[in-house]
Write a protein that holds these residues in place. Structure first.
Motif, mmCIF file in Angstrom:
data_model
loop_
_atom_site.group_PDB
_atom_site.id
_atom_site.type_symbol
_atom_site.label_atom_id
_atom_site.label_comp_id
_atom_site.label_asym_id
_atom_site.label_seq_id
_atom_site.Cartn_x
_atom_site.Cartn_y
_atom_site.Cartn_z
ATOM 1 N N LEU A 11 -2.612 3.596 -7.150
ATOM 2 C CA LEU A 11 -3.203 4.796 -6.535
ATOM 3 C C LEU A 11 -2.652 4.947 -5.131
ATOM 4 C CD1 LEU A 11 -5.329 3.641 -4.276
ATOM 5 C CD2 LEU A 11 -6.974 3.711 -6.115
ATOM 6 N N TRP A 12 -2.687 6.164 -4.601
ATOM 7 C CA TRP A 12 -2.298 6.400 -3.218
ATOM 8 C C TRP A 12 -2.914 7.722 -2.764
ATOM 9 C CZ3 TRP A 12 0.684 6.636 -7.499
ATOM 10 C CH2 TRP A 12 1.343 7.818 -7.773
ATOM 11 N N GLY A 17 -4.594 13.577 3.428
ATOM 12 C CA GLY A 17 -5.931 12.969 3.340
ATOM 13 C C GLY A 17 -6.939 13.876 2.657
ATOM 14 N N ASP A 18 -6.474 14.659 1.672
ATOM 15 C CA ASP A 18 -7.416 15.551 0.993
ATOM 16 C C ASP A 18 -7.442 15.336 -0.522
ATOM 17 O OD1 ASP A 18 -4.896 16.462 0.488
ATOM 18 O OD2 ASP A 18 -5.276 18.547 1.032
ATOM 19 N N ALA A 19 -6.745 14.317 -0.996
ATOM 20 C CA ALA A 19 -6.727 14.080 -2.448
ATOM 21 C C ALA A 19 -6.274 12.645 -2.704
ATOM 22 C CB ALA A 19 -5.771 15.053 -3.136
ATOM 23 N N LEU A 20 -6.540 12.213 -3.937
ATOM 24 C CA LEU A 20 -6.107 10.886 -4.365
ATOM 25 C C LEU A 20 -5.179 11.059 -5.563
ATOM 26 C CD1 LEU A 20 -6.486 7.772 -4.217
ATOM 27 C CD2 LEU A 20 -8.324 8.046 -5.907
ATOM 28 N N TYR A 21 -4.058 10.359 -5.524
ATOM 29 C CA TYR A 21 -3.158 10.353 -6.680
ATOM 30 C C TYR A 21 -3.346 9.044 -7.441
ATOM 31 C CZ TYR A 21 -0.832 14.347 -4.597
ATOM 32 O OH TYR A 21 -0.574 15.582 -4.087
ATOM 33 N N VAL A 22 -3.392 9.154 -8.763
ATOM 34 C CA VAL A 22 -3.498 7.953 -9.602
ATOM 35 C C VAL A 22 -2.517 8.084 -10.758
ATOM 36 C CG1 VAL A 22 -5.952 7.564 -9.072
ATOM 37 C CG2 VAL A 22 -5.336 8.926 -11.095
ATOM 38 N N ILE A 23 -2.192 6.939 -11.347
ATOM 39 C CA ILE A 23 -1.421 6.949 -12.593
ATOM 40 C C ILE A 23 -2.418 7.149 -13.734
ATOM 41 C CG2 ILE A 23 0.021 5.557 -14.142
ATOM 42 C CD1 ILE A 23 1.086 4.104 -11.634
ATOM 43 N N ALA A 127 -8.431 -0.306 -0.108
ATOM 44 C CA ALA A 127 -7.208 -0.359 -0.937
ATOM 45 C C ALA A 127 -6.208 -1.368 -0.368
ATOM 46 C CB ALA A 127 -6.590 1.032 -1.037
ATOM 47 N N GLU A 128 -6.029 -1.335 0.945
ATOM 48 C CA GLU A 128 -5.076 -2.284 1.560
ATOM 49 C C GLU A 128 -5.548 -3.720 1.399
ATOM 50 O OE1 GLU A 128 -2.076 -1.761 2.589
ATOM 51 O OE2 GLU A 128 -2.263 0.386 2.286
ATOM 52 N N GLU A 129 -6.845 -3.928 1.585
ATOM 53 C CA GLU A 129 -7.407 -5.281 1.403
ATOM 54 C C GLU A 129 -7.150 -5.794 0.004
ATOM 55 O OE1 GLU A 129 -11.655 -5.514 1.930
ATOM 56 O OE2 GLU A 129 -11.435 -4.878 4.008
ATOM 57 N N ASP A 130 -7.300 -4.903 -0.972
ATOM 58 C CA ASP A 130 -7.102 -5.312 -2.360
ATOM 59 C C ASP A 130 -5.694 -5.861 -2.548
ATOM 60 O OD1 ASP A 130 -8.061 -5.330 -5.215
ATOM 61 O OD2 ASP A 130 -6.263 -4.104 -5.425
ATOM 62 N N VAL A 131 -4.728 -5.213 -1.938
ATOM 63 C CA VAL A 131 -3.334 -5.667 -2.069
ATOM 64 C C VAL A 131 -3.185 -7.064 -1.461
ATOM 65 C CG1 VAL A 131 -0.934 -5.160 -1.493
ATOM 66 C CG2 VAL A 131 -2.514 -3.280 -2.026
ATOM 67 N N ALA A 132 -3.743 -7.252 -0.275
ATOM 68 C CA ALA A 132 -3.618 -8.548 0.407
ATOM 69 C C ALA A 132 -4.351 -9.650 -0.366
ATOM 70 C CB ALA A 132 -4.172 -8.442 1.828
ATOM 71 N N ILE A 133 -5.524 -9.321 -0.895
ATOM 72 C CA ILE A 133 -6.313 -10.304 -1.658
ATOM 73 C C ILE A 133 -5.555 -10.743 -2.905
ATOM 74 C CG2 ILE A 133 -8.351 -10.441 -3.180
ATOM 75 C CD1 ILE A 133 -9.849 -8.829 -0.956
ATOM 76 N N ASN A 134 -4.956 -9.777 -3.592
ATOM 77 C CA ASN A 134 -4.248 -10.125 -4.827
ATOM 78 C C ASN A 134 -2.999 -10.955 -4.532
ATOM 79 O OD1 ASN A 134 -6.170 -8.771 -6.311
ATOM 80 N ND2 ASN A 134 -5.102 -6.828 -6.080
ATOM 81 N N THR A 170 -5.310 -3.159 -10.510
ATOM 82 C CA THR A 170 -5.668 -3.329 -9.098
ATOM 83 C C THR A 170 -4.879 -2.263 -8.324
ATOM 84 O OG1 THR A 170 -3.826 -4.844 -8.663
ATOM 85 C CG2 THR A 170 -5.860 -5.849 -9.453
ATOM 86 N N VAL A 171 -4.838 -2.361 -7.009
ATOM 87 C CA VAL A 171 -3.997 -1.409 -6.265
ATOM 88 C C VAL A 171 -2.537 -1.872 -6.330
ATOM 89 C CG1 VAL A 171 -3.590 -0.302 -4.024
ATOM 90 C CG2 VAL A 171 -5.937 -0.773 -4.790
ATOM 91 N N ASP A 172 -2.322 -3.180 -6.245
ATOM 92 C CA ASP A 172 -0.976 -3.738 -6.422
ATOM 93 C C ASP A 172 -1.104 -5.230 -6.761
ATOM 94 O OD1 ASP A 172 1.745 -3.809 -6.620
ATOM 95 O OD2 ASP A 172 2.149 -3.190 -4.564
ATOM 96 N N TRP A 173 -0.085 -5.795 -7.296
ATOM 97 C CA TRP A 173 0.050 -7.206 -7.661
ATOM 98 C C TRP A 173 -0.719 -7.611 -8.916
ATOM 99 C CZ3 TRP A 173 3.789 -10.176 -6.117
ATOM 100 C CH2 TRP A 173 4.341 -10.022 -4.840
ATOM 101 N N GLY A 174 -2.011 -7.198 -9.019
ATOM 102 C CA GLY A 174 -2.852 -7.702 -10.091
ATOM 103 C C GLY A 174 -3.544 -8.987 -9.684
ATOM 104 N N THR A 175 -4.402 -9.476 -10.595
ATOM 105 C CA THR A 175 -5.062 -10.760 -10.351
ATOM 106 C C THR A 175 -4.418 -11.826 -11.244
ATOM 107 O OG1 THR A 175 -6.823 -10.194 -11.919
ATOM 108 C CG2 THR A 175 -7.225 -9.715 -9.593
ATOM 109 N N ALA A 176 -4.665 -11.749 -12.545
ATOM 110 C CA ALA A 176 -4.107 -12.778 -13.450
ATOM 111 C C ALA A 176 -2.579 -12.780 -13.446
ATOM 112 C CB ALA A 176 -4.628 -12.548 -14.867
#
Ligand code: MRU
Length: 361
Positions: A11-12, A17-23, A127-134, A170-176
């Motif tokens: 997603l991005w 800053g008026d919409a969200l793009y997703v796959i 969203a950024e945190e999710d990338v760093a966490i993964n 996830t936003v990037d990388w994934g978990t598993a």
């Protein structure tokens, strides 16, 4: 991660800053379709209908849903209504309610005029945190993979995974899959057995697609095949994601996960669960009794969709007319079957004292 060699996220936000793009993940692996979401109701539908799916991704998407709502109305009642609407879109993955609560708790104390900008900023931060966490989950998981690979130098490490807990979830990388991507980058020979993951086939359609795009060796198998491969020494470990993990370490994940854990235990193989702390629900203990299990439409089971010989998307019925079908989307694997939880804070034992300690530390 990469699609056709180009870096992508699942997603991005729009530049204005008026919409969200997703796959739109319903269309993968055959079409990479991008959807623009401008309003809360569109975000809710995208989550409920699984254009976006995977616990961390639906959390991040919901955060932007609250931010989009703030552009229309950001008063307390509107925020609370948006929160409960999003939370009800899918009941099992706790990351959804975690993200909406975080947004609403941060916004309510602010003056009305500040809320829209603050909401967008916080959704970006989630969203950024999710990338760093993964990425951190990936590093901790990589150490596990390296230790297992060291036992048979020169061989290929065979990982079995269920559903899709890769970057698309996830936003990037994934978990598993984050440890797998880092293993590949570090030069370790790794191969992934990909459970097809009926009924919606997230393994066959999404995991196989993203592993293929990254050039990771993989083989799609029927959901019933994993135990057979384990008995023949063709699996070194299992890594799956999670939708909710209770205080005592019971793991709720895609239906069929429990059977893989049983087979792994019977064959003396490690069964790891990769999860960010946002998936931990310290308010629950007994996963089997307390985690709400989403039941989805029987049609996901009675029909199968894919691409026909002419390249058209099509759906066919595989169950006799009139046969009832039951479609619980998740199951619970008891903590005793879990070798370890791969988190952003390290690999943890699935144990209440350990998890509470790590959560407060
Ligand atoms: O129904 P889905 O496709 O949303 O289910 C996804 C899973 O079960 C994943 O394993 C889980 O959300 C972890 S994703 C990192």
């Amino acid at each position: 991660m990469k699609v056709d060699g180009q870096h992508r996220r699942s997603l991005w936000p729009s530049a204005r800053g008026d919409a969200l793009y997703v796959i739109d993940q319903r269309q993968l692996p055959h079409t990479l379709a991008i959807a623009r979401l401008d309003r809360l109701d569109q975000v809710r539908s995208a989550i409920a209908e699984m254009w976006v799916r995977g616990a961390p991704l639906i959390g991040a998407t919901a955060a932007y849903g609250i931010a989009l709502q703030c552009r229309q109305a950001a008063d307390d009642a509107a925020l609370r209504a948006a929160q409960s609407s999003l939370d009800s879109a899918r009941p099992t993955a706790v990351n959804l309610a975690w993200a909406t609560r975080r947004m609403v708790d941060a916004l309510l104390p602010l003056a009305l005029a500040q809320r829209a900008a603050a909401a967008w900023e916080l959704a970006d931060a989630i969203a950024e945190e999710d990338v760093a966490i993964n990425a951190a989950i990936g590093r901790h998981g990589l150490a596990l993979l390296q230790a297992l690979a060291a036992r048979s130098p020169g061989g290929t490490l065979n990982v079995l995974t269920h559903c899709n807990a890769g970057w698309l979830a996830t936003v990037d990388w994934g978990t598993a899959l984050a440890p797998v991507y880092l293993a590949q980058a570090s030069g370790l020979a790794v191969h992934v057995w990909v459970d097809e993951t009926r009924p919606r086939n997230q393994g066959a359609s999404l995991t196989a697609w993203e592993l293929g795009q990254q050039g990771v060796a993989h083989t799609v198998i029927a959901d019933n095949t994993g135990g057979h491969l384990m008995q023949r020494g063709q699996v070194d470990l299992v890594i799956v994601g999670a939708d909710r993990v209770t205080a005592r370490g019971d793991v709720c994940n895609k239906i069929g996960t429990y059977l893989k854990a049983l087979a792994a235990r019977d064959n003396g193989l490690p069964f790891y669960v990769a999860m960010p702390f946002s998936t931990l629900d310290l308010g629950l203990s007994d996963g089997l009794a307390e985690i709400p299990i989403e039941h989805r439409s029987a049609r996901e089971l009675t029909h199968v969709s894919g691409r026909d010989g002419a390249g058209q998307h099509t759906e066919v019925q595989v169950v006799p007319d009139g046969s009832p079908a039951l479609n619980p989307a998740f199951d619970v694997t008891p903590a005793r079957l879990v070798s370890g939880l791969i988190t952003e804070r390290g690999v943890l034992v699935a144990d209440e004292a350990v998890l509470r300690g790590a959560a407060s530390g």
